[in-house]
Design an enzyme around this catalytic site. Structure first.
Site, short mmCIF file in Angstrom:
data_model
loop_
_atom_site.label_atom_id
_atom_site.label_comp_id
_atom_site.label_asym_id
_atom_site.label_seq_id
_atom_site.Cartn_x
_atom_site.Cartn_y
_atom_site.Cartn_z
N HIS A 106 -3.46 -2.33 -2.66
CA HIS A 106 -3.53 -1.13 -3.51
C HIS A 106 -2.49 -1.13 -4.61
CE1 HIS A 106 -6.56 1.66 -1.73
NE2 HIS A 106 -6.50 0.74 -0.78
N ASP A 110 0.83 -1.22 0.00
CA ASP A 110 0.00 0.00 0.00
C ASP A 110 0.86 1.26 0.00
OD1 ASP A 110 -3.22 -0.72 1.59
OD2 ASP A 110 -2.24 -1.50 -0.20
N GLU A 143 -14.32 18.84 -14.58
CA GLU A 143 -15.32 19.90 -14.47
C GLU A 143 -16.66 19.31 -14.11
OE1 GLU A 143 -14.41 23.16 -17.61
OE2 GLU A 143 -16.56 22.72 -17.64
N ASN A 145 -19.32 24.81 -23.63
CA ASN A 145 -18.90 25.31 -24.93
C ASN A 145 -19.45 24.47 -26.07
OD1 ASN A 145 -17.38 23.10 -24.55
ND2 ASN A 145 -15.42 24.06 -24.99
#
Lengths: 189, 728
Positions: B239, B206, B691, B682
């Protein structure tokens, strides 16, 4: 004969310091849970159960806590008894029993009730008045070092690391503490 | 001539008052500590529950995608969207890979001010890298690739199980999870010196995810591995797995730090992760592994597996006829709910009661019903439905001494399991992989293998470490402040020839020292609180439904007891809701709680969390978005095959369809278009993933309320203005 010197007001002329009295009533009767009437509402009892469970670390969730945790739990629920009061409701157990003996929720309730009923948890004024004792200049501050000393040596003494933790960031640059602010800090837990 | 002035306590006259005052302060202090401890406990529960349920969600998602792969027609769009993440088993000769990973044509510009590496690597360069990263420099991708290639070559020489000895009175230092927290690694090196001939180290998995400097940690560890191959050891953690990385931030980190070559770096890391050793044995007596063991763990089997075939521990090499582990994420009300009896978060100290089936008897998850219910036109569902496969039915492999199923389970258990207090061994359903194993299993395992101690990591512990199973198992966690500033310490352990563990604790972050105790505890609580409120809001529909069932007279109110049980039945986090109500039920809904009942509609208004631009979007879609944010983001990243951070409108639609199938929800075309319109301002037909996710980040209304308000209104006084800015 030389005139008696004016004695310092803080001299040993004062009588020997009395043995510090226990803060609660001098004669504490043996605690008998059977004599306690429970006055909690069902809602409150549910709340206590939730908290009790949080402190229960038995592997199978038996709803039991150790004697040592009893004080913590009572405090977590909003009371602030002294250690002596706690030991009293626990029946004055031996030190070695604190981590081995367990109590369940039904045994806990009368203990908690007794503590809740005990008068005097100390008001803001009590606090401030008590701290004022250490306010040598009468200007609303006490010396941090003095307070640390008191907390570690008087009453139900705190350990050094506990004192450090409590006093962290309370002292100003001169090592003084504004005690009204300090009390507000402590009481606003 | 006066009496001797004694230098005793000058306050004799006021002795009584002084003592009374002291006792008062002491009492209040003890109360403060007790309340703090209680809050710490459930704050911990919150973080841990949510972390583990995230892991579980990831595994479920992966399994679902795997199922899709197996069952969609080759031509379908959905399959194409996700097929690339399963392309790990392409047969490719090393030479081809080396060509793909070639760094030689990558130029290092003159303006580059980071470290330059030459190979073979020297100690000075390794140390230089530590310094460079301390000074926030970044290593150029050319050198990263070069370093990784060398590391890959080195790791391929290593066995599955490292065997080391503490001869020559050398103490070995063992570190647990670091999770991208460079500050902690630097702190360890500061306290304990860097690896050297006299200072061997073992890092127990990890290394990456969650923290923001995962790649830097890897670079440092690999550098020292190359410089001191006999003194530095690495174990694989759960992980070290590209599937997990998709969700937990490592993939994102690499792609944002290395825009041009990130994809290549990640691909090479996949190989490296698969070549990391699985375990280490010290002096033939101490076993060090990342997760744990199960009742079937057998080191002789593990020594023989082809570990590099397991690119992800979550998927065995063979794709067909596999066992699917997991349940539908939302429908816990099914019969499967008996498997989810949770009173409290199953930690070592308060585990669950056990009513689940043995791992071997789990039947294959049947996803076919979901596929039939979806609204996607192009999907053709194969008639072949997966039956209840399990090792006992898998006759085709019974002739092999070790089936690939068993092999897979061995590795999965090693990397994902957690210890529990009760005897026995049961599937780890909270995380979704591995087992919970008990003290009897430890005892048996140690005896069989002639070992005396297991050191593992995988679980965050407040003190950085914790013993269990009669001190035969040691959990070691090296990422301090893991959940939040002040949440926990980190620790490392030193083991000499006497094999007695010597533990060293620490806590990174200079901020800790400046915060008072109250403030640092408060931060954690606020953080946990925020996370929890988000989750509550995301489950609004289900919660309202549960409340309505209990609100027989339809008054819009429920009693406190009902509120708590309803919330627990929906959220299933095993938290003490009653105790926490003062932080969760605030504002008008709290004030108007006559007879302790709660106006639940008002409550949701108070939770009042909304992103910008969200008003025109369908409520249930919004909830889905909040609830499955992480899953959605993961799918986006999978779909974004060129790792540009943008996906086309069309892919966006397909993503939502995938999600809707997975969640068994109907999402109309219009609803999806609404979402897209919101973000593609846009209107060029592509959507910026970041975003998009930002637009729907939950903003906490509470932060706009008076800051000075106490978190815990248990006592009547509200005097916390002194606390100052809670958002230090």
């Amino acid at each position: 004969m030389a005139p008696k010197k004016k004695e310092e007001p803080k001299a040993a002329a004062a009588p020997a310091a009395p043995k510090p009295p226990e803060p609660e009533r001098p004669k504490t009767p043996v605690f008998d849970p059977a004599t306690v009437t429970l006055e909690f509402t069902p809602e409150q009892i549910e709340d206590f159960k939730d908290s009790f469970q949080l402190f229960d670390t038995t592997p199978t969730n038996e709803m039991k806590i150790t004697y040592a945790q009893c004080g913590d739990l009572i405090r977590a629920l909003g009371q602030n008894p002294t250690n002596t009061e706690i030991m009293n409701v626990l029946g004055k157990p031996k030190v070695e029993d604190m981590h081995t003996k367990m109590l369940d929720f039904d045994q806990f309730l009368p203990m908690h009730q007794h503590i809740c009923k005990a008068k005097d948890c100390g008001t803001y004024e009590d606090f401030v008045e008590g701290l004022r004792v250490f306010d040598k200049e009468g200007n609303g501050t006490v010396m941090g070092a003095e307070l640390r000393h008191v907390l570690a040596t008087l009453g139900e003494k705190m350990r050094e690391d506990e004192v450090d933790q409590l006093m962290q960031n309370q002292e100003d640059a001169n090592g003084c503490i504004n005690y009204e602010a300090f009390v507000k800090y402590i009481m606003a837990s | 001539m006066g009496c001797g002035v004694s230098k005793s306590n000058p306050f004799h006259k006021n002795a009584g008052k002084a003592i009374k005052s002291a006792v008062l302060i002491q009492r209040w202090y003890r109360q403060f500590v007790a309340r703090k401890e209680m809050r710490r406990r459930y704050t911990w529960h919150i973080f841990q529950s949510i972390e583990y349920s995230g892991e579980q969600a990831q595994i479920k998602l992966y399994n679902f995608l795997g199922y899709l792969m197996d069952n969609f027609t080759p031509a379908s769009n959905e399959r194409n969207l996700i097929s690339h993440i399963f392309r790990d088993n392409e047969v490719c000769r090393d030479a081809e890979w080396e060509r793909y990973f070639c760094y030689k044509n990558i130029e290092v510009p003159d303006l580059y001010s980071g470290p330059h590496l030459t190979f073979p690597l020297t100690v000075e360069q390794a140390v230089g890298l530590v310094e460079a990263f301390r000074n926030k420099k970044q290593l150029h991708s050319r050198y990263v690739l070069q370093l990784l290639l060398e590391t890959w070559k080195q790791l391929r020489l290593l066995p599955n199980i490292n065997r080391i000895s503490t001869c020559h009175s050398k103490e070995i230092t063992i570190c647990g999870d670091l999770h991208g927290q460079l500050e902690d690694l630097l702190l360890i090196f500061y306290k304990n010196d860097m690896p050297s001939l006299e200072k061997p180290y073992l890092f127990n998995g990890d290394f990456v995810d969650r923290g923001k400097d995962s790649i830097e940690i890897l670079i440092i560890l690999f550098s020292f591995l190359l410089v001191y191959p006999s003194e530095v050891y690495l174990n694989r953690g759960n992980h070290e797995d590209h599937i997990v990385n998709l969700r937990y931030g490592f993939t994102k980190e690499v792609l944002s730090k290395y825009r041009m070559h990130g994809k290549r770096i990640l691909k090479l890391l996949q190989k490296i992760f698969s070549w990391l050793p699985l375990a280490t044995v010290i002096d033939q007596k101490v076993l060090v592994i990342h997760g744990g063991i199960s009742n079937t763990t057998d080191l002789s089997v593990l020594a023989r597996v082809d570990r590099h075939n397991y690119n992800s521990a979550l998927r065995p090499p063979k794709k067909r006829h596999q066992r699917e582990v997991g349940e539908s994420i939302d429908s816990d009300e099914e019969a499967g709910s008996t498997n989810k009896v949770l009173q409290r978060r199953p930690s070592l100290t308060s585990p669950r009661t056990l009513t689940r089936n043995c791992f071997q008897n789990r039947s294959l998850q049947d996803f076919s019903d979901r596929l039939k219910a979806n609204t996607v036109e192009e999907v053709e569902v194969h008639e072949r439905l997966p039956g209840p496969f399990g090792p006992e039915n898998d006759t085709s492999q019974s002739c092999e001494s070790i089936s690939s199923e068993d092999e897979w389970k061995q590795i999965l258990d090693l990397l994902w399991s957690d210890p529990m207090a009760q005897d026995g061994c049961v599937p780890n359903e909270v995380r979704g992989g591995g087992c919970y194993w008990g003290p009897d299993v430890t005892e048996d395992f140690l005896n069989r293998h002639n070992l005396q101690l297991i050191i593992r990591s995988h679980e965050c512990k407040q003190e950085g470490y914790e013993f269990c199973h009669n001190r035969k198992v040691l959990t070691l966690f090296s990422a301090s402040n893991y959940y939040d500033v002040g949440s926990n310490r980190g620790a490392y352990v030193k083991l000499g020839p006497d094999l007695v563990p010597y533990l060293v604790q620490y806590q990174a972050s200079s901020m800790i020292r400046e915060l008072s105790v109250r403030q640092s505890a408060g931060r954690s609580e606020r953080s946990a609180n925020k996370v929890l409120r988000e989750q509550l809001f995301a489950h609004k529909s289900d919660l309202i439904c549960a409340f309505k069932k209990l609100d027989i007279e339809n008054k819009g109110r429920v009693s406190l007891a009902n509120w708590a049980s309803a919330v627990e039945s929906v959220m299933r986090l095993g938290l003490p809701w009653r105790i926490m109500r003062s932080q969760l039920v605030t504002g008008r809904s709290a004030d108007s709680s006559i007879d302790n009942s709660i106006d639940y509609y008002e409550w949701f208004n108070e939770l009042a969390i909304k992103g910008a631009n969200a008003d025109h979007i369908d409520q249930s879609l919004l909830e889905t978005l909040y609830r499955h944010r992480s899953t959605l983001e993961t799918i986006f990243r999978i779909v974004d095959t060129d790792n540009s951070g943008f996906i086309t409108m069309e892919d966006f639609r397909q993503t939502w369809k995938l999600l809707s199938v997975y969640l068994k929800m109907e999402i109309t075309e219009d609803a999806i278009s609404d979402l897209a319109v919101t973000i593609d301002s846009n209107q060029d037909g592509s959507i910026d993933i970041e975003e998009f996710m930002e637009a729907f980040r939950l903003t906490d209304k509470k932060s706009r309320l008076e800051r000075g308000r106490s978190m815990f209104m248990g006592t009547a006084t509200d005097l916390t203005k002194l606390e100052g800015d809670p958002h230090i």
